[in-house]
Design a protein around this motif. Structure first.
Motif, PDB file in Angstrom:
ATOM      1  N   ASP A 134       4.254  -3.441 -16.149  1.00 54.48           N
ATOM      2  CA  ASP A 134       3.760  -3.103 -14.825  1.00 54.48           C
ATOM      3  C   ASP A 134       2.982  -4.282 -14.238  1.00 54.48           C
ATOM      4  O   ASP A 134       2.184  -4.921 -14.932  1.00 54.48           O
ATOM      5  CB  ASP A 134       2.855  -1.874 -14.925  1.00 54.48           C
ATOM      6  N   TYR A 135       3.210  -4.556 -12.940  1.00 54.41           N
ATOM      7  CA  TYR A 135       2.475  -5.627 -12.267  1.00 54.41           C
ATOM      8  C   TYR A 135       1.728  -5.063 -11.063  1.00 54.41           C
ATOM      9  O   TYR A 135       2.278  -4.278 -10.294  1.00 54.41           O
ATOM     10  CB  TYR A 135       3.418  -6.732 -11.787  1.00 54.41           C
ATOM     11  N   ARG A 136       0.485  -5.456 -10.902  1.00 53.51           N
ATOM     12  CA  ARG A 136      -0.312  -5.115  -9.721  1.00 53.51           C
ATOM     13  C   ARG A 136      -0.946  -6.398  -9.186  1.00 53.51           C
ATOM     14  O   ARG A 136      -1.502  -7.189  -9.960  1.00 53.51           O
ATOM     15  CB  ARG A 136      -1.424  -4.119 -10.057  1.00 53.51           C
ATOM     16  N   GLY A 137      -0.882  -6.596  -7.883  1.00 52.78           N
ATOM     17  CA  GLY A 137      -1.467  -7.806  -7.325  1.00 52.78           C
ATOM     18  C   GLY A 137      -1.725  -7.676  -5.837  1.00 52.78           C
ATOM     19  O   GLY A 137      -1.292  -6.719  -5.182  1.00 52.78           O
ATOM     20  N   THR A 138      -2.445  -8.653  -5.284  1.00 52.96           N
ATOM     21  CA  THR A 138      -2.766  -8.690  -3.861  1.00 52.96           C
ATOM     22  C   THR A 138      -2.008  -9.835  -3.211  1.00 52.96           C
ATOM     23  O   THR A 138      -2.143 -10.997  -3.617  1.00 52.96           O
ATOM     24  CB  THR A 138      -4.278  -8.880  -3.643  1.00 52.96           C
ATOM     25  N   VAL A 139      -1.202  -9.517  -2.206  1.00 48.94           N
ATOM     26  CA  VAL A 139      -0.401 -10.518  -1.509  1.00 48.94           C
ATOM     27  C   VAL A 139      -1.240 -11.244  -0.471  1.00 48.94           C
ATOM     28  O   VAL A 139      -1.162 -12.469  -0.327  1.00 48.94           O
ATOM     29  CB  VAL A 139       0.816  -9.854  -0.838  1.00 48.94           C
ATOM     30  N   MET A 140      -2.021 -10.485   0.259  1.00 52.56           N
ATOM     31  CA  MET A 140      -2.915 -11.016   1.280  1.00 52.56           C
ATOM     32  C   MET A 140      -4.049 -10.025   1.465  1.00 52.56           C
ATOM     33  O   MET A 140      -4.033  -8.938   0.870  1.00 52.56           O
ATOM     34  CB  MET A 140      -2.167 -11.221   2.616  1.00 52.56           C
ATOM     35  N   GLU A 141      -5.047 -10.390   2.253  1.00 55.67           N
ATOM     36  CA  GLU A 141      -6.187  -9.505   2.441  1.00 55.67           C
ATOM     37  C   GLU A 141      -5.729  -8.143   2.971  1.00 55.67           C
ATOM     38  O   GLU A 141      -5.085  -8.053   4.017  1.00 55.67           O
ATOM     39  CB  GLU A 141      -7.184 -10.122   3.409  1.00 55.67           C
ATOM     40  N   GLY A 163       5.853  -0.387  -5.176  1.00 58.68           N
ATOM     41  CA  GLY A 163       5.010   0.245  -4.172  1.00 58.68           C
ATOM     42  C   GLY A 163       4.185  -0.796  -3.441  1.00 58.68           C
ATOM     43  O   GLY A 163       4.053  -1.937  -3.894  1.00 58.68           O
ATOM     44  N   ALA A 164       3.626  -0.397  -2.300  1.00 56.55           N
ATOM     45  CA  ALA A 164       2.778  -1.287  -1.510  1.00 56.55           C
ATOM     46  C   ALA A 164       1.735  -0.454  -0.777  1.00 56.55           C
ATOM     47  O   ALA A 164       1.978   0.708  -0.424  1.00 56.55           O
ATOM     48  CB  ALA A 164       3.612  -2.084  -0.511  1.00 56.55           C
ATOM     49  N   LYS A 165       0.568  -1.057  -0.567  1.00 56.13           N
ATOM     50  CA  LYS A 165      -0.515  -0.374   0.127  1.00 56.13           C
ATOM     51  C   LYS A 165      -1.234  -1.370   1.035  1.00 56.13           C
ATOM     52  O   LYS A 165      -1.556  -2.480   0.625  1.00 56.13           O
ATOM     53  CB  LYS A 165      -1.507   0.222  -0.873  1.00 56.13           C
ATOM     54  N   TYR A 166      -1.500  -0.921   2.255  1.00 55.75           N
ATOM     55  CA  TYR A 166      -2.253  -1.764   3.191  1.00 55.75           C
ATOM     56  C   TYR A 166      -3.508  -1.016   3.615  1.00 55.75           C
ATOM     57  O   TYR A 166      -3.443   0.146   4.044  1.00 55.75           O
ATOM     58  CB  TYR A 166      -1.417  -2.101   4.427  1.00 55.75           C
ATOM     59  N   SER A 167      -4.650  -1.682   3.488  1.00 54.27           N
ATOM     60  CA  SER A 167      -5.934  -1.075   3.825  1.00 54.27           C
ATOM     61  C   SER A 167      -6.679  -1.934   4.827  1.00 54.27           C
ATOM     62  O   SER A 167      -6.665  -3.173   4.740  1.00 54.27           O
ATOM     63  CB  SER A 167      -6.801  -0.911   2.570  1.00 54.27           C
ATOM     64  N   MET A 168      -7.345  -1.267   5.789  1.00 52.70           N
ATOM     65  CA  MET A 168      -8.131  -1.995   6.770  1.00 52.70           C
ATOM     66  C   MET A 168      -9.140  -1.058   7.427  1.00 52.70           C
ATOM     67  O   MET A 168      -8.779   0.023   7.905  1.00 52.70           O
ATOM     68  CB  MET A 168      -7.223  -2.609   7.847  1.00 52.70           C
ATOM     69  N   ALA A 192      -1.358   8.418   3.545  1.00 51.65           N
ATOM     70  CA  ALA A 192      -2.304   7.763   4.446  1.00 51.65           C
ATOM     71  C   ALA A 192      -3.684   8.344   4.202  1.00 51.65           C
ATOM     72  O   ALA A 192      -3.821   9.545   3.896  1.00 51.65           O
ATOM     73  CB  ALA A 192      -1.894   7.957   5.902  1.00 51.65           C
ATOM     74  N   THR A 193      -4.716   7.516   4.316  1.00 51.93           N
ATOM     75  CA  THR A 193      -6.087   7.965   4.120  1.00 51.93           C
ATOM     76  C   THR A 193      -6.985   7.406   5.217  1.00 51.93           C
ATOM     77  O   THR A 193      -6.684   6.375   5.832  1.00 51.93           O
ATOM     78  CB  THR A 193      -6.654   7.523   2.757  1.00 51.93           C
ATOM     79  N   GLY A 194      -8.085   8.092   5.447  1.00 54.98           N
ATOM     80  CA  GLY A 194      -9.079   7.615   6.400  1.00 54.98           C
ATOM     81  C   GLY A 194     -10.460   8.063   5.987  1.00 54.98           C
ATOM     82  O   GLY A 194     -10.639   9.199   5.517  1.00 54.98           O
ATOM     83  N   THR A 195     -11.435   7.177   6.123  1.00 60.01           N
ATOM     84  CA  THR A 195     -12.817   7.496   5.800  1.00 60.01           C
ATOM     85  C   THR A 195     -13.665   7.319   7.048  1.00 60.01           C
ATOM     86  O   THR A 195     -13.645   6.252   7.675  1.00 60.01           O
ATOM     87  CB  THR A 195     -13.355   6.586   4.681  1.00 60.01           C
ATOM     88  N   PHE A 196     -14.387   8.382   7.400  1.00 61.88           N
ATOM     89  CA  PHE A 196     -15.217   8.379   8.601  1.00 61.88           C
ATOM     90  C   PHE A 196     -16.637   8.762   8.200  1.00 61.88           C
ATOM     91  O   PHE A 196     -16.995   9.946   8.210  1.00 61.88           O
ATOM     92  CB  PHE A 196     -14.669   9.371   9.628  1.00 61.88           C
ATOM     93  N   GLY A 197     -17.417   7.776   7.789  1.00 60.34           N
ATOM     94  CA  GLY A 197     -18.757   8.073   7.295  1.00 60.34           C
ATOM     95  C   GLY A 197     -18.671   8.928   6.052  1.00 60.34           C
ATOM     96  O   GLY A 197     -18.019   8.543   5.063  1.00 60.34           O
TER      97      GLY A 197
END
Length: 282
Positions: A134-141, A163-168, A192-197
């Motif tokens: 298994d490989y896990r890594g970060t392609v860009m910020e 798989g791929a995940k983008y967070s911002m 999809a996820t979202g955090t609001f306080g």
């Protein structure tokens, strides 16, 4: 100095030379125990929740970190088959080998898995992996990726997952899938996820679960953190014959101890289940 004393000193020096490297790694032990008291239709019962422990040894060398993990979970205690994996990580990411390395299809799921008891939807590949890479890594910020190759020698099958995940800014979107030899349909997960306080919301859609066409699950989870605990709600809607589930409740932490009170409403079941749980992680 007597000859016998000299021999003892030499023997001690040789023994130290062999023993010292064994203590070069940082070793940690963690785990948890959980007990749940359940009431359904006036029938009271007690069940064990999580019961597992994990031993992790790690060591740094040449700008990389090598980590060995022995993970003993509930079922492993009876079967005597704990997961174990070896991981090598650095600027390139992390590569894992072994029975506990997992599959990339599970890297970014569980976005809606927030209930303390009685709920939870999981992407199933319908494939019993004996071992995987298994490989896990970060392609860009903000953008991370995962890929894996699984093997089942007993069934003469292999799997490829990614798989791929983008967070911002408190939001994320993720996709993962797995292709297994002989399966017509590839299970996949979109979330999809979202955090609001203090509020967290997660949504996940699992399609073709276990490689079965149109075996889909839609899950929604939300929590509100109020300091020492959280209020939670989770709903799992299944397209097949599996019963739909709604779970909600509240948790409260007292130092290292987590307690919770939850209600589970299972479609087709006349009486709801009320659960009171206590757990300690170390």
């Amino acid at each position: 100095m007597r000859e016998s004393q000299m021999k003892k000193i030499i023997a001690a020096a040789v023994a130290t030379a062999f023993v010292a490297p064994a203590f070069a790694a940082d070793v940690t032990v963690s785990g948890d125990v959980e007990f749940v008291y359940v009431n359904q239709g006036g029938v009271l019962s007690g069940v064990n929740g999580d019961r597992d422990f994990k031993i992790v040894g790690s060591e740094e060398f040449d700008g990389m970190t090598v980590t060995a993990t022995l993970d003993v979970e509930d079922a492993d205690m009876a079967a005597g088959t704990p997961d174990s994996k070896l991981a090598i990580s650095g600027d390139f990411g992390t590569v894992e080998f072994g029975a506990g390395a997992g599959e990339a299809s599970a890297a970014y799921e569980d976005a809606a898995d927030v209930a303390e008891y009685g709920a939870g939807a999981e992407l199933s590949d319908g494939f019993a992996t004996e071992t995987s890479i298994d490989y896990r890594g970060t392609v860009m910020e903000g953008l991370s990726v995962a890929a894996s190759y699984g093997i089942n020698g007993a069934e003469d099958k292999t799997s490829v997952a990614y798989g791929a995940k983008y967070s911002m800014s408190g939001f994320s979107i993720a996709y993962s899938t797995i292709d297994v030899d002989g399966q017509d349909q590839a299970p996949n997960s979109l979330s999809a996820t979202g955090t609001f306080g203090p509020v967290y919301v997660g949504v996940e859609r699992i399609s073709n679960n276990a490689g079965v066409k149109d075996a889909d699950i839609t899950s929604v989870g939300a929590t509100y953190s109020y300091g020492p605990g959280k209020v939670y709600y989770e709903a799992n809607n299944n397209s097949d014959a599996t019963a739909d589930v709604v779970a909600y409740g509240i948790s409260y932490k007292m130092g290292p101890i987590n307690t919770y009170l939850g209600v589970v409403d299972t479609d087709g079941t006349e009486d709801n289940t009320t659960a009171v749980g206590i757990e300690y992680g170390f």
